[in-house]
Design a protein around this motif. Structure first.
Motif, PDB file in Angstrom:
ATOM      1  N   TRP B 205      -2.362  -0.029   1.884  1.00  0.00           N
ATOM      2  CA  TRP B 205      -1.046  -0.626   1.657  1.00  0.00           C
ATOM      3  C   TRP B 205      -0.995  -2.010   2.292  1.00  0.00           C
ATOM      4  CZ3 TRP B 205       1.937   4.337   3.431  1.00  0.00           C
ATOM      5  CH2 TRP B 205       1.733   5.345   2.470  1.00  0.00           C
ATOM      6  N   TYR B 206      -1.563  -2.097   3.479  1.00  0.00           N
ATOM      7  CA  TYR B 206      -1.578  -3.387   4.154  1.00  0.00           C
ATOM      8  C   TYR B 206      -2.438  -4.363   3.366  1.00  0.00           C
ATOM      9  CZ  TYR B 206      -1.603  -6.834   7.801  1.00  0.00           C
ATOM     10  OH  TYR B 206      -1.431  -7.995   8.492  1.00  0.00           O
ATOM     11  N   ASP B 207      -3.608  -3.869   2.918  1.00  0.00           N
ATOM     12  CA  ASP B 207      -4.513  -4.732   2.151  1.00  0.00           C
ATOM     13  C   ASP B 207      -3.846  -5.195   0.868  1.00  0.00           C
ATOM     14  OD1 ASP B 207      -6.356  -4.408   4.101  1.00  0.00           O
ATOM     15  OD2 ASP B 207      -7.511  -2.866   3.057  1.00  0.00           O
ATOM     16  N   PHE B 219       4.862  -7.601   5.175  1.00  0.00           N
ATOM     17  CA  PHE B 219       4.434  -6.200   5.124  1.00  0.00           C
ATOM     18  C   PHE B 219       5.498  -5.296   5.736  1.00  0.00           C
ATOM     19  CE2 PHE B 219       2.431  -2.612   7.327  1.00  0.00           C
ATOM     20  CZ  PHE B 219       1.935  -1.930   6.225  1.00  0.00           C
ATOM     21  N   TRP B 220       5.948  -5.653   6.932  1.00  0.00           N
ATOM     22  CA  TRP B 220       6.939  -4.787   7.593  1.00  0.00           C
ATOM     23  C   TRP B 220       8.278  -4.813   6.880  1.00  0.00           C
ATOM     24  CZ3 TRP B 220       5.346  -1.104  10.429  1.00  0.00           C
ATOM     25  CH2 TRP B 220       4.163  -1.259  11.161  1.00  0.00           C
ATOM     26  N   ARG B 221       8.623  -5.973   6.296  1.00  0.00           N
ATOM     27  CA  ARG B 221       9.916  -6.111   5.635  1.00  0.00           C
ATOM     28  C   ARG B 221       9.956  -5.305   4.328  1.00  0.00           C
ATOM     29  NH1 ARG B 221      13.495  -6.180   2.999  1.00  0.00           N
ATOM     30  NH2 ARG B 221      15.067  -7.684   2.332  1.00  0.00           N
ATOM     31  N   HIS B 222       8.852  -5.333   3.558  1.00  0.00           N
ATOM     32  CA  HIS B 222       8.898  -4.736   2.220  1.00  0.00           C
ATOM     33  C   HIS B 222       8.138  -3.429   2.087  1.00  0.00           C
ATOM     34  CE1 HIS B 222      10.915  -8.261   0.632  1.00  0.00           C
ATOM     35  NE2 HIS B 222       9.990  -9.026   1.197  1.00  0.00           N
ATOM     36  N   VAL B 223       7.178  -3.179   2.952  1.00  0.00           N
ATOM     37  CA  VAL B 223       6.366  -1.955   2.806  1.00  0.00           C
ATOM     38  C   VAL B 223       6.533  -1.028   4.013  1.00  0.00           C
ATOM     39  CG1 VAL B 223       4.077  -1.033   2.340  1.00  0.00           C
ATOM     40  CG2 VAL B 223       4.684  -3.309   1.492  1.00  0.00           C
ATOM     41  N   ALA B 229      11.416   3.920   7.627  1.00  0.00           N
ATOM     42  CA  ALA B 229      12.851   4.034   7.923  1.00  0.00           C
ATOM     43  C   ALA B 229      13.336   5.486   8.010  1.00  0.00           C
ATOM     44  CB  ALA B 229      13.653   3.238   6.911  1.00  0.00           C
ATOM     45  N   PRO B 230      13.021   6.339   7.013  1.00  0.00           N
ATOM     46  CA  PRO B 230      13.512   7.724   7.121  1.00  0.00           C
ATOM     47  C   PRO B 230      12.974   8.449   8.357  1.00  0.00           C
ATOM     48  CG  PRO B 230      12.665   7.292   4.919  1.00  0.00           C
ATOM     49  CD  PRO B 230      12.279   6.126   5.755  1.00  0.00           C
ATOM     50  N   SER B 231      11.687   8.264   8.673  1.00  0.00           N
ATOM     51  CA  SER B 231      11.135   8.918   9.861  1.00  0.00           C
ATOM     52  C   SER B 231      11.839   8.424  11.114  1.00  0.00           C
ATOM     53  CB  SER B 231       9.650   8.633  10.019  1.00  0.00           C
ATOM     54  OG  SER B 231       8.997   8.744   8.804  1.00  0.00           O
ATOM     55  N   PHE B 232      12.094   7.110  11.145  1.00  0.00           N
ATOM     56  CA  PHE B 232      12.739   6.525  12.317  1.00  0.00           C
ATOM     57  C   PHE B 232      14.145   7.102  12.489  1.00  0.00           C
ATOM     58  CE2 PHE B 232      15.149   3.323  14.623  1.00  0.00           C
ATOM     59  CZ  PHE B 232      14.307   3.045  15.682  1.00  0.00           C
TER      60      PHE B 232
END
Lengths: 298, 311
Positions: B205-207, B219-223, B229-232
């Motif tokens: 996903w990062y790649d 990456f953090w903003r869109h993926v 978010a749900p886990s958090f």
């Protein structure tokens, strides 16, 4: 040759280091200096917050006369017979809890997997239910039951060992998850059917065939149960049973130095217990097995 | 019965659980018998979990004489002391859940960056287990040894820095102290709960994000962010119930009164209370169950959503 890391990982289940090295290297590629420094700052600050009170306990419990350092507080632990009694009581409750929990949970969970999968959700729900009912609430509701047991069941009913009944309930959520993760890694239904077709009865199929295959999960569940019992305060204090935590609390009023020494010793003991399971429990093996899947060989 | 059926096939017909009885006709009976094996478990949970809960729930609506009443519940909502205890418990739980979740998530991120099977990670996980679930009384003592009147930090500030910060240790014995100690055990709990989700973030996903020109922030903003978010959120709720239900630390630390709801229930439980108020403690306990159950139900919903990505 990109396939190498994945295949190595598959060939060496449990040989975590083999899979870990290439993954770490892969991640290192995109690690910017900013990230590295952020990581170090976080580790230092948050770790500092977590370690400071533990260090203070060490400092506090080794204070001698006139600014010297000694281990008198640790030696004094054994001068208090109620501390020793509390430790023994808690360990006895822990043993009863571990066996009671395994006896209750393992056959039930194996049975839901093998024979009545429909009931799996029900058992799971009941096991996770204690998370929704705070310990203090359980005390309020269970006190009448314990009063009844104390009056009608004689010496047994009034013994602190009866706390094991409640501790088994309290450990259900954690034990369920640990054993469940063990059960998911093997095909229990096939194992049990194979054992049965070779003539084993159910007790034997579970004890000699299923249990050895989920021993990692059973080990974690047991260690979690021991840790929970040794750390349990709410219920024993309100039902007036002198377990380890209650004794530590009472001692804190009389001799804070010794009570801090006992606390630190207990924390270290629990840490060693949990460290041993994180090293040898199924979790570590699982990660190694999962690694190739997370990093496809293509 | 162990091992008998192999040498005596005929007897396997008489043992109900044996495969031989799996005829079409007896299937229903056979199915019913399967459920019988679950009875010990249900009886046990019924006796030591469901029955106490029922005693609390029914007690909340009865008088000491056994009559039906709403007085206990009314008192919970009108008595200043109880309302304040619930409010303070909720505030404390919200504040320490948020602080614990943020610091715990950062710590989890810092740990997960390292070698997945490395020493650091295993030590941190084991230590977190101890501090998150073992603590209670002992953590209260740890903070007394740190910030108490004779604590390490207090003495250090007093004798070496000669400044007047933290020298008055009385803050530790009130709500501020509770918030500090609660945060202390919320951080490791967050780490334990959140670490698996962070592990689930895949390199591809990062790649993929990077190959489309996205940097760390994108990456953090869109993926990463949306996936985590749900886990958090779920972890946040778990931390809330953890702090809301906590009793041991507060019992060992708070010196005056019963500012939070668990202490209030305990004091109701321990003192033989005023005539006509015998079951108020049960009403308060029921109030706790209701709040925690709502939070756990939302948690279960979020968890279902979170598990879509994190396997």
């Amino acid at each position: 040759m990109t396939a190498t890391p994945g295949t190595l990982g598959a060939a060496a289940p449990g040989g975590g280091a083999l899979t870990a090295r290439p993954r770490g290297a892969g991640r290192g590629r995109r690690r910017s200096p900013l990230q590295t420094s952020a990581r170090i700052v976080i580790l230092v600050v948050v770790f500092g917050y977590l370690v400071l009170p533990l260090f203070a306990m060490l400092e506090f419990s080794t204070r001698g006369d006139y600014g010297t350092r000694d281990l008198a507080s640790y030696a004094a632990i054994f001068d208090y017979p109620d501390v020793v009694d509390g430790i023994v009581t808690s360990l006895e409750i822990a043993i009863l809890t571990v066996f009671g929990m395994l006896l209750l949970l393992v056959p039930t969970m194996v049975w839901t997997v093998v024979r009545v999968p429909r009931m799996r959700r029900v058992v799971e729900f009941l096991c996770l239910l204690p998370l929704a009912i705070p310990a203090i609430v359980i005390v309020v509701g269970i006190a009448p039951i314990y009063r009844w047991m104390g009056q009608h069941l004689g010496v047994f009913g009034a013994s602190p060992l009866t706390l094991a009944f409640i501790d088994i309930i309290l450990v259900l959520p954690y034990a369920y998850r640990a054993i469940d993760s063990g059960l998911r890694t093997v095909d229990v239904a096939t194992l049990a059917d194979a054992a049965r077709s070779l003539g084993a009865g159910w007790p034997r199929a579970i004890l000699q065939v299923v249990v050895p295959n989920i021993r990692g999960g059973i080990l974690s569940a047991s260690v979690l149960a021991v840790a929970l019992v040794l750390g349990e305060y709410t219920i024993s204090s309100l039902l007036s049973f002198h377990t380890l935590q209650v004794v530590i609390y009472l001692l804190g009023k009389r001799d804070p130095f010794v009570s801090v020494a006992v606390s630190l010793a207990a924390l270290v003991f629990a840490f060693i217990l949990l460290y041993v399971i994180t090293r040898f429990a199924p979790g570590a093996g699982e990660r190694a097995e999962r690694a190739p899947e997370e990093e496809p060989a293509t | 019965m162990t091992g008998a059926p192999v040498t005596a096939p005929a007897s396997s017909g008489t043992t109900a659980a044996g495969p031989a009885t799996r005829g079409a006709g007896s299937r229903r009976l056979y199915g019913a018998r399967n459920y019988l094996a679950l009875i010990p478990f249900h009886v046990y949970v019924g006796l030591f979990l469901i029955l106490p809960t029922l005693i609390v729930a029914i007690g909340a609506f009865t008088t000491a004489q056994g009559g039906v009443t709403l007085d206990n519940i009314t008192r919970m909502f009108t008595d200043e002391v109880f309302v304040s205890a619930f409010t303070k418990s909720i505030q404390l739980a919200v504040a320490t859940a948020i602080a614990g979740a943020i610091f715990g998530a950062l710590l989890a991120w810092a740990v997960v960056r390292g070698d997945p099977n490395g020493q650091l990670r295993q030590i941190v996980i084991a230590a977190s287990g101890v501090l998150a679930q073992f603590g209670g009384v002992m953590l209260a003592f740890a903070f007394l040894a740190t910030f108490g009147f004779n604590g390490l930090v207090t003495i250090f500030f007093k004798s070496y820095l000669k400044v007047d910060i933290l020298t008055d240790a009385s803050w530790l014995y009130g709500l501020t102290g509770l918030a500090v100690v609660y945060t202390y055990f919320q951080i490791p709990l967050m780490l334990i709960v959140f670490l698996p989700s962070l592990d689930g973030l895949r390199q591809e996903w990062y790649d993929a994000s990077a190959s489309l020109g996205g940097g760390g922030w994108a990456f953090w903003r869109h993926v990463g962010g949306p996936i985590l978010a749900p886990s958090f959120l779920g972890a946040l709720l778990l931390l809330f119930t953890n702090a809301f239900s906590a009793y041991a630390t507060a019992a060992a630390l708070v010196s005056q009164g019963s500012p939070i709801i668990t202490l209030q229930i305990a004091s109701q439980f321990q003192s033989e209370v005023v005539l006509g108020q015998e079951n108020v403690g049960k009403a308060l306990a029921l109030g706790m169950i209701v709040i925690v159950s709502i939070v756990m139900a939302v948690y279960a919903l979020i968890q279902r959503r979170a598990s879509r990505w994190v396997r």
